[in-house]
Design an enzyme around this catalytic site. Structure first.
Site, PDB file in Angstrom:
ATOM      1  N   ASP A 182       0.739  -2.573  12.336  1.00  0.00           N
ATOM      2  CA  ASP A 182       1.113  -3.051  11.001  1.00  0.00           C
ATOM      3  C   ASP A 182       1.400  -4.555  11.066  1.00  0.00           C
ATOM      4  O   ASP A 182       2.389  -4.998  11.657  1.00  0.00           O
ATOM      5  CB  ASP A 182       2.362  -2.289  10.523  1.00  0.00           C
ATOM      6  CG  ASP A 182       2.655  -2.577   9.062  1.00  0.00           C
ATOM      7  OD1 ASP A 182       2.665  -1.644   8.260  1.00  0.00           O
ATOM      8  OD2 ASP A 182       2.846  -3.772   8.712  1.00  0.00           O
TER       9      ASP A 182
ATOM     10  N   THR B 132      -1.378   7.519  -0.540  1.00  0.00           N
ATOM     11  CA  THR B 132      -2.681   7.359  -1.226  1.00  0.00           C
ATOM     12  C   THR B 132      -3.448   6.141  -0.708  1.00  0.00           C
ATOM     13  O   THR B 132      -4.646   6.013  -0.956  1.00  0.00           O
ATOM     14  CB  THR B 132      -2.488   7.166  -2.743  1.00  0.00           C
ATOM     15  OG1 THR B 132      -1.783   5.924  -2.938  1.00  0.00           O
ATOM     16  CG2 THR B 132      -1.692   8.290  -3.366  1.00  0.00           C
TER      17      THR B 132
ATOM     18  N   ASP C  57       4.846  -5.791   9.643  1.00  0.00           N
ATOM     19  CA  ASP C  57       5.979  -5.439  10.509  1.00  0.00           C
ATOM     20  C   ASP C  57       5.996  -6.280  11.775  1.00  0.00           C
ATOM     21  O   ASP C  57       7.067  -6.662  12.260  1.00  0.00           O
ATOM     22  CB  ASP C  57       5.910  -3.948  10.888  1.00  0.00           C
ATOM     23  CG  ASP C  57       6.374  -3.059   9.742  1.00  0.00           C
ATOM     24  OD1 ASP C  57       7.108  -3.546   8.865  1.00  0.00           O
ATOM     25  OD2 ASP C  57       5.983  -1.880   9.722  1.00  0.00           O
TER      26      ASP C  57
ATOM     27  N   ARG D 239       0.847  -1.203   0.000  1.00  0.00           N
ATOM     28  CA  ARG D 239       0.000   0.000   0.000  1.00  0.00           C
ATOM     29  C   ARG D 239       0.871   1.238   0.000  1.00  0.00           C
ATOM     30  O   ARG D 239       1.793   1.335   0.805  1.00  0.00           O
ATOM     31  CB  ARG D 239      -0.799   0.034   1.318  1.00  0.00           C
ATOM     32  CG  ARG D 239      -2.122  -0.544   1.242  1.00  0.00           C
ATOM     33  CD  ARG D 239      -3.006  -0.247   2.418  1.00  0.00           C
ATOM     34  NE  ARG D 239      -2.492   0.353   3.643  1.00  0.00           N
ATOM     35  CZ  ARG D 239      -3.257   0.824   4.612  1.00  0.00           C
ATOM     36  NH1 ARG D 239      -4.567   0.775   4.477  1.00  0.00           N
ATOM     37  NH2 ARG D 239      -2.765   1.327   5.711  1.00  0.00           N
TER      38      ARG D 239
END
Ligand code: PRP
Ligand code: URA
Length: 209
Positions: A200, A108, A203, A104
């Site tokens: 995340d 945006t 991560d 991603r």
């Protein structure tokens, strides 16, 4: 189409509490992603067709039933989706696996595809797409579009945490795709992260931050 949420099971709620905790380390995080993937897989394959087979127990012959694993393929969205694979292979050991690489854009939030490799006969299989997070829905929606372009007709989406915004977008673009999620959270924040979420997923699985 339906959204199936597993959270009402106490064990799922318990595992999610550990997963969401920012103090949970990589090892435990990976283990729980994998365990929840197994549970999602059980739920998503509830409608699997059984074929009659004859086997022999130590006592006698019997007619029983088995799933034809060749009817399925599992497709994790890289990176984080690969964290769910262990849990899937544990219960469907002969699964054929495809991979879709996507990331991603941080500004945006739109996904970019960087890898696509799926089994040759994927159009003849039911495909279960794996990604721990359904946030805006952009990655899942584009991944499913790529699979449909390959002729896949039956698709399910398995995720651990989803946002209402992502579910709505997915249902608008792909109303034929059933979503199986461990929990539906409150909303997205201004960075398109799920709130309260777990941060995340990539991560935390790979220890990259
Ligand atoms: C995360 C996650 C999904 C996507 C969800 O991946 O694993 O693929 O974001 O967001 P969306 O629903 O808004 O598209 P990311 O792009 O961070 O890549 P990574 O797995 O490599 O960390
Ligand atoms: N991707 C993640 O890993 N986490 C989120 O909350 C949203 C997208």
């Amino acid at each position: 189409m339906d959204v199936v949420e597993l959270k009402s099971h106490p064990l799922v709620e318990h595992k999610l509490a550990i997963l969401r905790d920012k103090n949970t380390g990589t090892k435990e995080f990976r283990e729980i992603v994998s365990e929840l993937a197994t549970l999602l897989c059980y739920e998503a394959m509830k409608d699997a067709k059984l074929q009659e087979v004859e086997i022999e127990t130590p006592i006698q012959k019997m007619k029983t039933k088995k799933i034809n694993e060749n009817n399925y393929a599992f497709v994790p969205i890289l990176r984080a989706g690969t964290g769910m694979l262990d849990g899937i292979i544990r219960v469907v050991p002969n699964a054929k696996i495809g991979h879709i690489g996507m990331y991603r854009d941080e500004e945006t939030f739109k996904p970019t595809v960087y890898f696509f490799k799926v089994p040759k006969d994927i159009d003849k299989r039911e495909v279960l797409v794996l990604d721990p997070m359904l946030a805006t829905g952009g990655s899942g929606i584009d991944a499913i579009e790529l699979l449909k372009q390959k002729g896949v007709k039956r698709i399910k989406f398995l995720c651990i945490i989803s946002a209402p915004e992502g579910i709505k977008a997915m249902q608008e673009k792909h109303p034929d795709v059933e979503i199986y999620t461990a929990a539906i959270d409150e909303k997205l924040n201004e960075k398109a992260y799920i709130v309260p979420g777990l941060g995340d997923a990539g991560d935390r699985i790979f220890g990259t931050k």
